[in-house]
Design an enzyme around this catalytic site. Structure first.
Site, PDB file in Angstrom:
ATOM      1  N   LYS A 275     -18.337 -12.320  20.792  1.00 15.62           N
ATOM      2  CA  LYS A 275     -19.549 -12.544  20.236  1.00 15.62           C
ATOM      3  C   LYS A 275     -20.663 -12.685  21.239  1.00 15.62           C
ATOM      4  O   LYS A 275     -20.370 -13.347  22.506  1.00 15.62           O
ATOM      5  CB  LYS A 275     -19.351 -13.927  19.304  1.00 15.62           C
ATOM      6  CG  LYS A 275     -18.294 -13.492  18.066  1.00 15.62           C
ATOM      7  CD  LYS A 275     -18.574 -14.662  17.139  1.00 15.62           C
ATOM      8  CE  LYS A 275     -17.146 -14.394  15.934  1.00 15.62           C
ATOM      9  NZ  LYS A 275     -17.430 -15.561  15.033  1.00 15.62           N
TER      10      LYS A 275
ATOM     11  N   TYR B 242     -19.845  -8.849   8.006  1.00 20.65           N
ATOM     12  CA  TYR B 242     -19.718  -9.835   7.265  1.00 20.65           C
ATOM     13  C   TYR B 242     -19.919 -10.020   5.816  1.00 20.65           C
ATOM     14  O   TYR B 242     -20.242 -11.177   5.195  1.00 20.65           O
ATOM     15  CB  TYR B 242     -20.439 -11.122   8.136  1.00 20.65           C
ATOM     16  CG  TYR B 242     -19.819 -11.649   9.191  1.00 20.65           C
ATOM     17  CD1 TYR B 242     -18.604 -12.113   9.334  1.00 20.65           C
ATOM     18  CD2 TYR B 242     -20.644 -11.716  10.595  1.00 20.65           C
ATOM     19  CE1 TYR B 242     -18.218 -12.172  10.633  1.00 20.65           C
ATOM     20  CE2 TYR B 242     -20.058 -12.006  11.601  1.00 20.65           C
ATOM     21  CZ  TYR B 242     -18.875 -12.324  11.754  1.00 20.65           C
ATOM     22  OH  TYR B 242     -18.275 -12.870  13.019  1.00 20.65           O
TER      23      TYR B 242
ATOM     24  N   PHE C 248     -23.799 -20.468   5.096  1.00 14.86           N
ATOM     25  CA  PHE C 248     -24.086 -19.940   6.555  1.00 14.86           C
ATOM     26  C   PHE C 248     -24.255 -18.476   6.880  1.00 14.86           C
ATOM     27  O   PHE C 248     -24.540 -17.873   8.033  1.00 14.86           O
ATOM     28  CB  PHE C 248     -22.901 -20.511   7.324  1.00 14.86           C
ATOM     29  CG  PHE C 248     -21.447 -19.789   6.863  1.00 14.86           C
ATOM     30  CD1 PHE C 248     -21.146 -18.583   7.551  1.00 14.86           C
ATOM     31  CD2 PHE C 248     -20.520 -20.393   6.213  1.00 14.86           C
ATOM     32  CE1 PHE C 248     -20.077 -17.798   7.163  1.00 14.86           C
ATOM     33  CE2 PHE C 248     -19.401 -19.877   5.771  1.00 14.86           C
ATOM     34  CZ  PHE C 248     -19.027 -18.619   6.341  1.00 14.86           C
TER      35      PHE C 248
ATOM     36  N   ASN D  17     -18.026 -19.663  18.227  1.00 15.14           N
ATOM     37  CA  ASN D  17     -16.655 -19.667  18.441  1.00 15.14           C
ATOM     38  C   ASN D  17     -16.028 -18.391  19.299  1.00 15.14           C
ATOM     39  O   ASN D  17     -14.762 -18.172  19.217  1.00 15.14           O
ATOM     40  CB  ASN D  17     -15.954 -19.942  17.344  1.00 15.14           C
ATOM     41  CG  ASN D  17     -16.225 -18.908  16.226  1.00 15.14           C
ATOM     42  OD1 ASN D  17     -16.691 -17.861  16.418  1.00 15.14           O
ATOM     43  ND2 ASN D  17     -15.650 -19.209  14.943  1.00 15.14           N
TER      44      ASN D  17
ATOM     45  N   HIS E 172     -14.181 -12.716  17.649  1.00 14.97           N
ATOM     46  CA  HIS E 172     -13.732 -12.303  16.241  1.00 14.97           C
ATOM     47  C   HIS E 172     -12.509 -11.515  16.278  1.00 14.97           C
ATOM     48  O   HIS E 172     -12.126 -10.741  16.997  1.00 14.97           O
ATOM     49  CB  HIS E 172     -14.900 -11.400  15.547  1.00 14.97           C
ATOM     50  CG  HIS E 172     -14.521 -10.686  14.271  1.00 14.97           C
ATOM     51  ND1 HIS E 172     -14.853 -11.317  13.142  1.00 14.97           N
ATOM     52  CD2 HIS E 172     -14.116  -9.603  14.170  1.00 14.97           C
ATOM     53  CE1 HIS E 172     -14.291 -10.650  12.097  1.00 14.97           C
ATOM     54  NE2 HIS E 172     -13.893  -9.503  12.567  1.00 14.97           N
TER      55      HIS E 172
ATOM     56  N   GLU F 242     -13.641  -2.622   9.446  1.00 14.96           N
ATOM     57  CA  GLU F 242     -14.158  -3.141  10.490  1.00 14.96           C
ATOM     58  C   GLU F 242     -14.220  -2.123  11.533  1.00 14.96           C
ATOM     59  O   GLU F 242     -15.386  -1.859  12.340  1.00 14.96           O
ATOM     60  CB  GLU F 242     -13.985  -4.510  10.858  1.00 14.96           C
ATOM     61  CG  GLU F 242     -14.123  -5.745   9.949  1.00 14.96           C
ATOM     62  CD  GLU F 242     -13.388  -7.013  10.385  1.00 14.96           C
ATOM     63  OE1 GLU F 242     -12.819  -7.161  11.455  1.00 14.96           O
ATOM     64  OE2 GLU F 242     -13.610  -7.874   9.594  1.00 14.96           O
TER      65      GLU F 242
HETATM   66  N1  UDP Z   1     -19.080 -19.618  10.641  1.00 18.87           N
HETATM   67  C1  UDP Z   1     -19.977 -20.500  10.323  1.00 18.87           C
HETATM   68  N2  UDP Z   1     -20.078 -21.655   9.635  1.00 18.87           N
HETATM   69  C2  UDP Z   1     -18.887 -21.742   8.806  1.00 18.87           C
HETATM   70  C3  UDP Z   1     -17.900 -20.752   8.638  1.00 18.87           C
HETATM   71  C4  UDP Z   1     -17.872 -19.728   9.428  1.00 18.87           C
HETATM   72  O1  UDP Z   1     -20.814 -20.376  11.311  1.00 18.87           O
HETATM   73  O2  UDP Z   1     -18.874 -22.848   8.013  1.00 18.87           O
HETATM   74  C5  UDP Z   1     -18.884 -18.336  11.165  1.00 18.87           C
HETATM   75  C6  UDP Z   1     -17.847 -18.653  12.564  1.00 18.87           C
HETATM   76  O3  UDP Z   1     -18.522 -17.847  13.472  1.00 18.87           O
HETATM   77  C7  UDP Z   1     -16.803 -17.781  12.124  1.00 18.87           C
HETATM   78  C8  UDP Z   1     -17.526 -16.659  11.077  1.00 18.87           C
HETATM   79  O4  UDP Z   1     -18.512 -17.217  10.566  1.00 18.87           O
HETATM   80  O5  UDP Z   1     -16.249 -17.201  13.213  1.00 18.87           O
HETATM   81  C9  UDP Z   1     -16.753 -15.765  10.113  1.00 18.87           C
HETATM   82  O6  UDP Z   1     -15.956 -16.830   9.220  1.00 18.87           O
HETATM   83  P1  UDP Z   1     -14.646 -16.580   8.861  1.00 18.87           P
HETATM   84  O7  UDP Z   1     -14.385 -17.730   7.713  1.00 18.87           O
HETATM   85  O8  UDP Z   1     -14.385 -15.198   8.387  1.00 18.87           O
HETATM   86  O9  UDP Z   1     -13.802 -17.013  10.304  1.00 18.87           O
HETATM   87  P2  UDP Z   1     -13.101 -16.206  11.226  1.00 18.87           P
HETATM   88  O10 UDP Z   1     -12.587 -15.048  10.540  1.00 18.87           O
HETATM   89  O11 UDP Z   1     -14.153 -15.695  12.463  1.00 18.87           O
HETATM   90  O12 UDP Z   1     -11.952 -17.084  11.842  1.00 18.87           O
HETATM   91 MG    MG Z   2     -13.187 -13.749   9.127  1.00 18.26          MG
END
Ligand code: UDP
Ligand code: MG
Length: 135
Positions: free
Chosen positions: A10, A50, A58, A113, A116, A127
């Site tokens: 990212k 997304y 968020f 984080n 992805h 995706e």
């Molecule tokens: N994210 C965030 N706040 C939240 C949850 C998610 O900013 O409360 C962001 C974070 O960067 C995350 C992305 O949104 O990686 C997508 O969320 P997901 O639940 O799909 O997590 P992932 O699959 O990336 O672990």
């Molecule tokens: Mg995810």
């Protein structure tokens, strides 16, 4: 089973110079890179990627962040790579991500984080189709 997953470094990871660190882990693990590209995505692409989070509080912050600078998109192939890559990334929230994982070792905040990975075979197909339609 041999699978393919979409991976992203990212914008936070690119800005911090962590591309090599993330790709190093993929290569050392034994997975194969089948596509790799540095690019900045527009809001429409980010919103498609997304889409499952469209109604979350968020969502707009997430779209702002993921479009804020260049990211590295890739497709990685290997045995059970979808689950394994998510294990290598660690929990979504770096606060609870295990040491040894990308998020556990390299990040402190939920949004920033670093990486992805697709969360299922269906997500991976969807995706990969968004980022690499020619594959
Ligand atoms: N994210 C965030 N706040 C939240 C949850 C998610 O900013 O409360 C962001 C974070 O960067 C995350 C992305 O949104 O990686 C997508 O969320 P997901 O639940 O799909 O997590 P992932 O699959 O990336 O672990
Ligand atoms: Mg995810």
């Amino acid at each position: 089973m041999t699978e393919r997953t979409l991976i992203l470094v990212k914008p936070d990871g690119v800005a911090r110079g962590l591309v090599g660190e993330v790709l190093r882990r993929i290569e050392r693990k034994g997975y194969k890179l089948v596509a790799l590209d540095l690019r900045q995505i527009d809001r429409a692409t980010a919103e498609r990627h997304y889409a499952e989070h469209h109604d979350k509080a968020f969502f707009s912050d997430l779209v702002d962040f993921i479009t804020s600078g260049p990211l590295v998109a890739g497709v990685v192939e290997g045995d059970d790579v979808i689950v394994a890559w998510r294990t290598m990334m660690g929990a979504t929230n770096p606060v609870s991500a295990a040491p040894g994982t990308i998020r556990g070792d390299l990040a402190t905040q939920m949004q920033l984080n670093v990486a992805h990975g697709s969360d299922s075979v269906l997500s991976a197909q969807r995706e990969i189709g968004i980022f690499f339609p020619d594959l």
